[in-house]
Design a protein around this motif. Structure first.
Motif, short mmCIF file in Angstrom:
data_model
loop_
_atom_site.label_atom_id
_atom_site.label_comp_id
_atom_site.label_asym_id
_atom_site.label_seq_id
_atom_site.Cartn_x
_atom_site.Cartn_y
_atom_site.Cartn_z
N ASP A 82 0.88 -0.80 0.47
CA ASP A 82 -0.08 -0.36 0.07
C ASP A 82 0.76 1.56 -0.09
N HIS A 133 -12.39 2.57 6.59
CA HIS A 133 -10.24 2.19 6.95
C HIS A 133 -10.06 1.14 6.91
N SER A 164 -10.18 0.50 2.01
CA SER A 164 -8.91 0.40 1.51
C SER A 164 -8.62 -0.26 0.67
#
Length: 210
Positions: free
Chosen positions: A154, A190, A194
């Protein structure tokens, strides 16, 4: 030594799917092969490494299913932790969350990607610790191993510490409300949202690793 290997994964010098050998790591880290073997076995048990018959150990790879499996599992466990924090009438558990948030905020914009990664992981561990749920803490090492791989990818794909800070701030603000619906929405953004965004960004890469 395990931390050094994790750092290498975070920095991208060791990539998902890469094979690791005792000889290679012994020379790199200047430690004995038995020491390396013990560390590799521990990391395999935690899930950061995968044992393949006749091929040795390699860093666990990412695919869309694995990313979503982890996201959904983390979501369930994070909600368990949040419920325990909210149920604490003394406020002690919420103070632990606030302490974790202050520490996270202090290092959130650090220019070192390894510091950012370790800070991110530490914040989530502190939420689990604040729940005072012993089982969650026993599960943490396995969870952290998988999270390390995904967070490393990420960060490499969309390094944006300001965005990460905003998302985590929303988590803390949600927990402060003690409203489980609000908390669930924040953790969904979150974790689940994500993960889906990361899968979309990594689309071609993920297909090659399957």
């Amino acid at each position: 030594m395990i931390n050094e290997i994790r750092r290498a994964v975070v920095l991208g010098s060791i990539k998902p799917g890469e094979k690791l050998t005792e000889v290679q790591l012994s020379e790199w880290l200047s430690v004995s092969r038995p020491t390396v073997r013990e560390a590799l076995n521990q990391m395999a048990q935690e899930g950061l490494l995968v044992q393949e018959p006749y091929r040795g150990l390699r860093v666990a790879t990412l695919d869309a299913a694995a990313i979503m499996d982890l996201a959904n599992t983390r979501m369930a466990l994070d909600m368990l932790a949040a419920a325990a924090i909210v149920d604490d009438e003394s406020g002690r558990r919420m103070r632990m969350v606030e302490d974790g948030w202050r520490e996270y905020s202090r290092l959130a914009m650090d220019p070192d990607p390894v510091v950012q990664h370790e800070n991110h992981v530490a914040f989530h561990r502190k939420i689990w610790a604040a729940s005072e749920n012993a089982l969650l803490l026993r599960l943490w090492p396995v969870t952290e191993a998988h999270v390390t791989i995904i967070l490393a990818q990420d960060q490499a794909t969309r390094a944006d510490p300001a965005r990460a800070h905003r998302v985590h701030e929303k988590l803390v603000e949600a927990i402060r409300t003690k409203d489980m619906d609000v908390i669930k929405k924040a953790f969904t953004e979150h974790t689940i949202d994500s993960a889906e965004e990361l899968i979309a960004l990594l689309g071609p890469t993920l297909s090659k690793e399957k």
